[in-house]
Design a protein around this motif. Structure first.
Motif, mmCIF file in Angstrom:
data_model
loop_
_atom_site.group_PDB
_atom_site.id
_atom_site.type_symbol
_atom_site.label_atom_id
_atom_site.label_comp_id
_atom_site.label_asym_id
_atom_site.label_seq_id
_atom_site.Cartn_x
_atom_site.Cartn_y
_atom_site.Cartn_z
ATOM 1 N N ILE A 85 37.753 36.709 11.711
ATOM 2 C CA ILE A 85 39.039 36.910 10.907
ATOM 3 C C ILE A 85 39.583 38.455 11.388
ATOM 4 C CG2 ILE A 85 40.623 36.629 9.258
ATOM 5 C CD1 ILE A 85 39.142 34.077 8.385
ATOM 6 N N SER A 86 38.656 39.268 10.736
ATOM 7 C CA SER A 86 39.289 40.303 10.795
ATOM 8 C C SER A 86 39.465 41.092 12.394
ATOM 9 C CB SER A 86 38.397 41.398 10.032
ATOM 10 O OG SER A 86 37.981 42.676 10.745
ATOM 11 N N ASN A 87 38.308 40.488 13.355
ATOM 12 C CA ASN A 87 38.237 40.958 14.684
ATOM 13 C C ASN A 87 39.501 40.408 15.361
ATOM 14 O OD1 ASN A 87 36.001 42.687 14.378
ATOM 15 N ND2 ASN A 87 34.681 40.894 14.923
ATOM 16 N N ILE A 88 39.811 39.384 14.979
ATOM 17 C CA ILE A 88 40.747 38.304 15.988
ATOM 18 C C ILE A 88 42.028 38.971 15.524
ATOM 19 C CG2 ILE A 88 42.150 36.344 15.931
ATOM 20 C CD1 ILE A 88 39.497 34.714 15.252
ATOM 21 N N SER A 89 42.348 39.398 14.169
ATOM 22 C CA SER A 89 43.658 39.999 13.699
ATOM 23 C C SER A 89 43.797 41.139 14.563
ATOM 24 C CB SER A 89 43.685 40.443 12.319
ATOM 25 O OG SER A 89 42.827 39.270 11.529
ATOM 26 N N HIS A 90 42.664 42.146 14.553
ATOM 27 C CA HIS A 90 42.732 43.368 15.056
ATOM 28 C C HIS A 90 43.106 43.244 16.535
ATOM 29 C CE1 HIS A 90 40.989 46.754 17.007
ATOM 30 N NE2 HIS A 90 41.689 47.359 16.230
#
Ligand code: ADP
Length: 494
Positions: free
Chosen positions: A253-258
């Protein structure tokens, strides 16, 4: 040894050991105490027996040598016989070879007993019925010159009378000791491992799954310990796996958001630039719009890869397996890519297998995705090479014993040693690609690995930094559809 066998042996030992101990005690104690030590009152009884017998024996001896004719008086003979019989012994008298007196109990015994007694020598030991007798014979002469003989039958016990309670006590002690020792040993072998297991259960209850249970025996408790250890390690693996999944999910989730945030911020910036009139010339405006387009395409590609990856990750992507000649397939694929490779100044070379055709069972479309992800990486990372350096991508097809191997070797910058083991991880990007403009989603090789494993194959990478990288994958040779599906299922279980 199983607990069942242990208990059976214990029960057997409880019966046999006291008896053995009793025999040993009896054998050891009898000669030590016999007639030597005033142990118990019974010893006095025994002494009394010896005293009376020696008293009456002495008297008989005296009468035989000094007044033998008294043996012709029936009352006297009867009284002597009674005194002997009182102590379970016997007195036999003969005159001129004829028995004149003999104990009644002897007459009750078998016929041959009398002849055994008469044939026996003095100091012999004989057995009459269940009793043991020692024989004492003496001859004398009556006053009328006739030959007389008396036989004394001493009833003796191999174990003296006073030893009987001692043996009884020894028996009780031996039973007690045996029971105590065996109960202790058996309970120790049961209770100790059970205590260890209880300790392990409590550790697990408190959340410590690192507590290893080491079974110390092969019996039922040992097997329970092994099963328990198995359960603990599975539980640990499953909890670790859940934690890992959770960690992956958060990371995803954090990678996608970034990764989505970066192009969106750029797009917003350029749009604002146009709206605010920063792009005040036609040329600038076109440049901004082109950048917006390229960022949007980047996002589109990322979303596309993300979508495919999540479908592969959730096993929702279906495979359309077909059997075909991989050599032919690769030749066609290379031909298709030749043009765009040449445009980028890259030589694309194909090294076929020694024997063609090479049949594999695979999903054509997904295989094309695998090849383009790998070759696009080579193209992408070779862009940074200084001008004049040869840019070459060599695709080789190798036939192994039970699989087919495709190797894609480039002459790019290579992958550093620390990054190499991680390049197939999702969202992994080596540092240089993270900062460079070439950096992609970090999903390309993760998708490759998923698809290759979905075919029942494996993917690997090798590289010499500064000289190039080699990404290789295997595919199983053509086999039946069912066998392929089975292999794929095994791969996913693993
Ligand atoms: P990306 O989208 O970043 O290329 P990939 O999953 O395709 O993600 O690759 C993971 C990482 O592996 C890349 O970031 C890059 O560092 C490295 N890598 C992959 N292929 C090559 C290559 N041919 N040459 C150099 N580095 C490579």
């Amino acid at each position: 040894m199983s607990i069942r066998v242990k208990l059976k042996l214990t029960l057997l030992a409880m019966v046999i050991v006291p008896q053995l101990l009793l025999i040993i005690v009896a054998l050891l104690v009898t000669p030590i105490f016999q007639g030597k030590v005033h142990v118990f009152k019974t010893y006095e009884v025994n002494q009394e027996l010896l005293l009376h017998l020696s008293e009456v024996t002495g008297e008989v001896k005296y009468v035989a040598s000094h007044d033998p004719d008294r043996f012709k008086e029936p009352e006297y003979v009867q009284s002597v016989m009674n005194r002997f019989e009182q102590w379970n012994s016997g007195f036999i008298l003969t005159e001129g070879g004829e028995v004149t007196a003999s104990p009644n109990w002897l007459a009750d015994t078998a016929k041959q007993t009398e002849s055994t007694v008469s044939k026996a020598q003095s100091a012999d030991n004989i057995k009459i019925g269940a009793e043991n007798y020692s024989i004492h014979k003496e001859t004398f002469t009556y006053s009328d010159g006739s030959a007389g003989e008396y036989t004394l039958l001493y009833n003796y016990e191999p174990i003296p009378v006073y030893m009987r309670p001692l043996i009884f006590i020894a028996l009780l002690i031996s039973i007690g000791v045996t029971h105590f020792v065996l109960s202790y040993l058996v309970s120790r072998s049961l209770i100790r491992p059970l205590d260890e297991l209880k300790g392990a259960v409590e550790q697990i209850k408190d959340g410590n799954l690192n507590f290893v249970v080491k079974p110390t025996s092969n019996d039922e408790i040992g097997q329970l310990g092994t099963a328990f250890e198995d359960m603990r390690s599975r539980l640990k693996t499953s909890i670790d796996q859940s934690l890992q999944y959770e960690e992956n999910r958060k990371e995803l989730i954090s990678n996608i958001s970034h990764d989505l945030k970066t192009p969106i911020t750029a797009i917003k910036g350029y749009v604002e630039g146009i709206l605010d009139g920063v792009a005040n010339t036609e040329e600038k405006r076109e440049k901004y719009i082109r950048t917006i387009y390229s960022k949007a395409s980047e996002m589109d590609k990322l979303i596309d890869e993300l979508f495919l990856f999540s479908k592969l990750d959730l096993n929702k992507e279906t495979y359309d397996f077909q059997s075909f000649d991989l050599h032919r397939y690769l030749s066609d694929y290379m031909e298709e890519r030749q043009f765009d490779m040449e445009k980028s100044g890259v030589i694309l070379e194909f090294v076929p297998a020694a024997n063609v055709p090479v049949h594999v069972t695979a999903d054509r479309e997904k295989l094309s995705r695998v090849l383009s992800n790998i070759i696009d990486n080579s193209l992408k990372y070779m862009k940074v090479l200084p001008a004049g350096r040869e840019k070459r991508v060599t695709v080789s097809l190798k036939e192994k014993e039970d699989c087919v191997k495709v190797e894609i070797q480039d002459t790019g910058p290579g992958i550093n040693k620390q990054a190499l083991p991680h390049i197939f991880d999702r969202f992994y990007r080596a540092e240089q690609s993270r900062s460079s403009a070439n950096g992609g989603s970090g999903l390309g090789l993760a998708i490759v690995k998923h698809i290759v494993e979905g075919h029942g194959g494996t993917a690997e990478a090798a590289s010499i930094e500064g000289q190039g990288s080699k990404i290789a994958f295997t595919l199983p040779k053509s086999m039946s559809k069912e066998a392929t599906v089975k292999k794929v299922e095994e791969n996913f279980d693993h």
